[in-house]
Design a protein around this motif. Structure first.
Motif, PDB file in Angstrom:
ATOM      1  N   ALA A   1      10.668   3.745  -3.660  1.00 40.98           N
ATOM      2  CA  ALA A   1      11.127   4.993  -3.020  1.00 40.98           C
ATOM      3  C   ALA A   1      12.022   5.849  -3.900  1.00 40.98           C
ATOM      4  CB  ALA A   1      11.850   4.658  -1.715  1.00 40.98           C
ATOM      5  N   ARG A   2      12.387   5.371  -5.099  1.00 38.71           N
ATOM      6  CA  ARG A   2      13.224   6.205  -5.970  1.00 38.71           C
ATOM      7  C   ARG A   2      12.475   7.481  -6.369  1.00 38.71           C
ATOM      8  NH1 ARG A   2      14.116   1.420  -9.041  1.00 38.71           N
ATOM      9  NH2 ARG A   2      13.083   2.418 -10.812  1.00 38.71           N
TER      10      ARG A   2
ATOM     11  N   THR B   1       7.485  19.723 -12.669  1.00 34.56           N
ATOM     12  CA  THR B   1       8.810  20.337 -12.529  1.00 34.56           C
ATOM     13  C   THR B   1       9.517  19.911 -11.247  1.00 34.56           C
ATOM     14  OG1 THR B   1       7.815  22.258 -11.424  1.00 34.56           O
ATOM     15  CG2 THR B   1       8.079  22.367 -13.836  1.00 34.56           C
ATOM     16  N   MET B   2       9.034  18.854 -10.608  1.00 42.27           N
ATOM     17  CA  MET B   2       9.623  18.458  -9.337  1.00 42.27           C
ATOM     18  C   MET B   2       9.692  16.945  -9.229  1.00 42.27           C
ATOM     19  SD  MET B   2       6.361  19.251  -6.829  1.00 42.27           S
ATOM     20  CE  MET B   2       7.196  18.641  -5.379  1.00 42.27           C
ATOM     21  N   ASN B   3      10.409  16.483  -8.218  1.00 39.65           N
ATOM     22  CA  ASN B   3      10.481  15.062  -7.917  1.00 39.65           C
ATOM     23  C   ASN B   3       9.582  14.738  -6.731  1.00 39.65           C
ATOM     24  OD1 ASN B   3      12.292  14.125  -9.876  1.00 39.65           O
ATOM     25  ND2 ASN B   3      14.066  14.755  -8.679  1.00 39.65           N
ATOM     26  N   LEU B   4       8.758  13.711  -6.880  1.00 35.51           N
ATOM     27  CA  LEU B   4       7.972  13.206  -5.762  1.00 35.51           C
ATOM     28  C   LEU B   4       8.712  12.043  -5.127  1.00 35.51           C
ATOM     29  CD1 LEU B   4       4.288  13.089  -7.091  1.00 35.51           C
ATOM     30  CD2 LEU B   4       5.347  14.802  -5.632  1.00 35.51           C
ATOM     31  N   PHE B   5       8.560  11.903  -3.822  1.00 29.16           N
ATOM     32  CA  PHE B   5       9.168  10.776  -3.119  1.00 29.16           C
ATOM     33  C   PHE B   5       8.027   9.968  -2.496  1.00 29.16           C
ATOM     34  CE2 PHE B   5      12.484  13.896  -3.516  1.00 29.16           C
ATOM     35  CZ  PHE B   5      13.600  13.130  -3.824  1.00 29.16           C
ATOM     36  N   VAL B   6       7.741   8.842  -3.134  1.00 27.07           N
ATOM     37  CA  VAL B   6       6.644   7.978  -2.708  1.00 27.07           C
ATOM     38  C   VAL B   6       7.233   6.768  -1.991  1.00 27.07           C
ATOM     39  CG1 VAL B   6       4.653   6.624  -3.466  1.00 27.07           C
ATOM     40  CG2 VAL B   6       5.281   8.707  -4.694  1.00 27.07           C
TER      41      VAL B   6
ATOM     42  N   ASP C   1       0.852  -1.187   0.000  1.00 20.49           N
ATOM     43  CA  ASP C   1       0.000   0.000   0.000  1.00 20.49           C
ATOM     44  C   ASP C   1       0.890   1.240   0.000  1.00 20.49           C
ATOM     45  OD1 ASP C   1      -2.996   0.999   0.729  1.00 20.49           O
ATOM     46  OD2 ASP C   1      -1.512   2.262   1.715  1.00 20.49           O
ATOM     47  N   LEU C   2       0.636   2.153  -0.950  1.00 19.37           N
ATOM     48  CA  LEU C   2       1.438   3.377  -1.028  1.00 19.37           C
ATOM     49  C   LEU C   2       1.105   4.280   0.160  1.00 19.37           C
ATOM     50  CD1 LEU C   2       1.286   4.208  -4.847  1.00 19.37           C
ATOM     51  CD2 LEU C   2       2.844   2.693  -3.610  1.00 19.37           C
TER      52      LEU C   2
END
Length: 464
Positions: free
Chosen positions: A136-137, A143-148, A66-67
């Motif tokens: 987690a990469r 315009t941004m990086n998400l960290f899931v 589960d995210l």
């Protein structure tokens, strides 16, 4: 029937059979495959699991994924971006599995990995760590990086498991155990988790019923001017008068309320109750200062937030300048841009804004200077061990300096000793809150204090 007509009939029959076969295949695919990711769906994995459970020589395992905080992505960037994230995560998990298990989308932001055979528990731990790592990469969005991140629950077939439903339920329960352990980790199912899950359901049901039955109550803890000891404001703190457990403190039910969405109803109730109370006090001529109300990020992001606030002001007779909204540092950082916009609208309307538990989150000065914030509240965890703990002394002094440099008032929570009070005053912190001055108290007790202060002020005025 002549040969040419017979051949035509055969051809039509073959074509009809082919069309029917294609339709059956299409319907089977639609029934067993997830439309968004192309992965097998819940029905397909349950069929595969049932087949394995019927084979005595098989000992399958199930990983339930589960995210973490996925709803924040949908709320912040929209469902189209959310769907893109789901597809990317599905692809990443499939790549890292490399045939080690069957990946299926269970629904929403949930995935299942069915492992047909494994040698030892270490194999499953290795697989879980690989999944955590690949999810987690950094994930580029706009315009941004998400960290899931994700939480993984692992269930292994045992004598107590008879159906796919049992095994999925165990893996799901273990996944919640991973979330309660801080998220971005994995947990194996153990029988004790079933009891914990049952208790969790009871607690959730209890919170819903408590709202209906009026079992919640606001306590109030004054905020004082440390130098004069005068009350300059009060903070509303929720308590649950539970039968037969007695008074239940927020730490026991607020995390669950936030996770289930019940926090919106709790916040709305606390806001109406607090607004009604301070309007009554001011109408009686009391001077409690501003009332601080804790605000959850879920209520802040709710589509009806502003209309609810306006309705509650109208219904209670409260005015914005009597209220300070407190929101924790970590909650603000969930969605900085949205939080800044909403808080700015509240400030324009006349409300005061405070950042609660400052120093425990992960905001930077680059963000902080843009927040429409008037107060920083130093978390009690830094105050508790001063002056003995040098690190806490350094952090507390730094927070006071940051607040003063940005033109914000600083409130220190958890003051219990004169030594703490004197040090904070020396460092330039004027506003304080803690057991040294007042404990949280029911409204009726605070009313007596306010009444006494009001009468003393009136007597002092008449004697001059």
């Amino acid at each position: 029937m002549n040969a040419s007509l017979e051949e035509t009939v055969r051809k039509k029959t073959r074509e009809r059979t082919q069309v029917l076969e294609e339709q059956r295949n299409k319907l089977y695919y639609q029934a067993h495959q997830d439309a968004l990711t192309g992965l097998p769906n819940r029905l397909k994995v349950e069929k595969e699991l049932r087949t394995l459970l019927e084979k005595s020589e098989c000992r399958p395992a199930l990983l339930f994924i589960d995210l973490d905080h996925f709803k924040n992505i949908n709320d912040s960037f929209g469902h189209e971006t959310g769907d893109r994230v789901i597809r990317t995560i599905a692809s990443r998990i499939a790549d890292c599995l490399d045939g080690a298990g069957i990946l299926a989308r269970f629904g929403g932001d949930e995935f299942i990995v069915l492992v047909e055979r494994f040698e030892t528990r270490n194999d499953l731990e290795w697989l879980a760590r690989e999944i955590l790592s690949c999810v987690a990469r950094p994930l580029p969005v706009e315009t941004m990086n998400l960290f899931v991140t994700c939480s993984v629950g692992i269930a292994v077939v045992d004598l107590g498991i008879r159906t796919p439903h049992d095994m999925i339920k165990h893996a799901d329960t273990a996944m919640y155990g991973a979330k309660e352990s801080g998220r971005n980790t994995y947990r194996f199912y153990v029988s004790e988790m079933t009891e914990m899950a049952f208790e969790r359901v009871l607690m959730e049901t209890g919170v819903r019923m408590a709202l209906e039955k009026g079992e919640f109550e606001l306590y109030y803890q004054p905020i004082v001017d440390g130098a004069e000891g005068a009350m300059v404001g009060v903070e509303a703190l929720i308590r649950w008068n539970h039968e037969p457990m007695g008074v239940v403190f927020p730490s026991a039910f607020i995390p669950l309320a936030e996770e289930t969405g019940l926090i919106v109803d709790l916040d709305r109730w606390a806001m109406e109750t607090g607004m009604r109370k301070i309007a009554r006090w001011i109408e009686r001529g009391y001077a409690p200062g501003r009332l601080s109300l804790n605000l959850s990020v879920k209520f802040l992001q709710h589509e009806r937030f502003f209309s609810d606030v306006e309705e509650l002001l109208r219904r209670t007779g409260c005015r914005p300048e009597w209220i300070t909204f407190e929101i924790t540092e970590s909650h603000i950082m969930h969605n900085v841009h949205h939080a800044v916009e909403v808080l700015e609208e509240l400030r324009k309307a006349g409300f005061s804004i405070a950042v609660d538990d400052f120093g425990t989150g992960y905001s930077s000065l680059a963000y902080l200077k843009h927040f429409p914030v008037e107060k920083l509240k130093i978390d009690r965890s830094f105050i508790r061990d001063i002056p003995e703990n040098r690190e806490d002394v350094a952090i507390t002094r730094a927070i006071i300096a940051v607040g003063k440099s940005l033109g914000m008032e600083v409130v220190a929570e958890g003051i219990e000793t004169e030594a703490q009070k004197e040090l904070l005053q020396r460092w330039g912190c004027r506003l304080m809150q803690g057991y040294l001055f007042y404990r949280p108290m029911p409204a009726r007790e605070l009313e007596k204090i306010l009444q006494n202060v009001s009468e003393e002020a009136a007597q002092a005025g008449s004697s001059r």
